[in-house]
Design a protein around this motif. Structure first.
Motif, PDB file in Angstrom:
ATOM      1  N   ASP A  62      -2.626   5.189   1.921  1.00 34.85           N
ATOM      2  CA  ASP A  62      -3.544   4.074   2.178  1.00 34.85           C
ATOM      3  C   ASP A  62      -3.227   3.392   3.506  1.00 34.85           C
ATOM      4  OD1 ASP A  62      -4.964   4.546  -0.128  1.00 34.85           O
ATOM      5  OD2 ASP A  62      -3.960   2.990  -1.294  1.00 34.85           O
TER       6      ASP A  62
ATOM      7  N   LEU B 101       0.828  -1.207   0.000  1.00 37.11           N
ATOM      8  CA  LEU B 101       0.000   0.000   0.000  1.00 37.11           C
ATOM      9  C   LEU B 101       0.863   1.258   0.000  1.00 37.11           C
ATOM     10  CD1 LEU B 101      -2.688  -0.891   2.708  1.00 37.11           C
ATOM     11  CD2 LEU B 101      -2.985  -0.904   0.216  1.00 37.11           C
TER      12      LEU B 101
ATOM     13  N   GLN C 193      -8.246   0.498  -3.315  1.00 35.04           N
ATOM     14  CA  GLN C 193      -8.890   1.639  -3.981  1.00 35.04           C
ATOM     15  C   GLN C 193     -10.206   1.250  -4.649  1.00 35.04           C
ATOM     16  OE1 GLN C 193      -8.158   4.628  -3.613  1.00 35.04           O
ATOM     17  NE2 GLN C 193      -6.065   4.579  -2.867  1.00 35.04           N
TER      18      GLN C 193
END
Length: 180
Positions: free
Chosen positions: A32, A28, A110
């Motif tokens: 994130d 990530l 996402q």
């Protein structure tokens, strides 16, 4: 010639990124990663974070609700058993279920967070692999599901689905698709 082909093969394999074997947290972005936080309280959740939970925490919370639906999912899933998050939220609201959306890992995070809207406001949870002392998704996912089912940790039941319907903390059924 064989040496050159072997070197090319090794180079091509090292440039590949494999998703889904672990929880993929290390893959990530920093932005994130900052979204992923341990659960402190089910009453203090928002739509800006993903809360790490274990089966014991979830079962304790389930005991407070007469009807609950736990959906354990893979981000970016494209099989016939994966619907947009709004479908699960709509079903839960129309049928008076408390909904718990639980990610099994973080790859393609996402694709899930992009579904956020004014309509889709349920908190997101993820299986806390640290609690299960494993980076491997197959292992911590199985241990989490076994806790929800109330069965032995080492058991390997057949996959019945990813939708868990509860009456308080008692599992009523597991299905692959939402009932009609």
């Amino acid at each position: 010639m064989k040496i050159i082909l072997s070197i090319l093969l090794c180079l091509s394999l090292t440039s590949c990124t494999v998703y889904g074997v672990t929880n993929d947290y290390k893959k990530l972005s920093e932005k994130d990663k900052s979204m992923i936080v341990p659960l402190q309280s089910f009453e203090q959740t928002d739509s800006q974070h993903v809360y790490k939970i274990n089966g014991q925490q979830l079962k304790s919370e389930l005991s407070k609700h007469p009807k609950s639906l736990v959906y354990i999912f893979t981000n970016g899933c494209t099989s016939q058993y994966c619907l947009p998050m709004s479908n699960y939220e709509r079903f839960a609201k129309e049928n008076n279920y408390k909904l718990f959306l639980v990610m099994e890992g973080y790859s393609q995070l996402q694709k899930t967070t992009e579904q956020r809207s004014e309509v889709f406001r349920e908190p997101l949870y993820s299986i806390d692999n640290d609690f299960y002392n494993s980076w491997y998704s197959v292992r911590y996912h199985r241990l989490f599901e076994n806790e929800l089912r109330g069965i032995e940790k080492k058991a390997k039941p057949e996959w019945e689905g990813s939708l868990y319907f509860f009456n308080y903390d008692k599992l009523e059924k597991v299905t692959r698709e939402l009932p009609q």
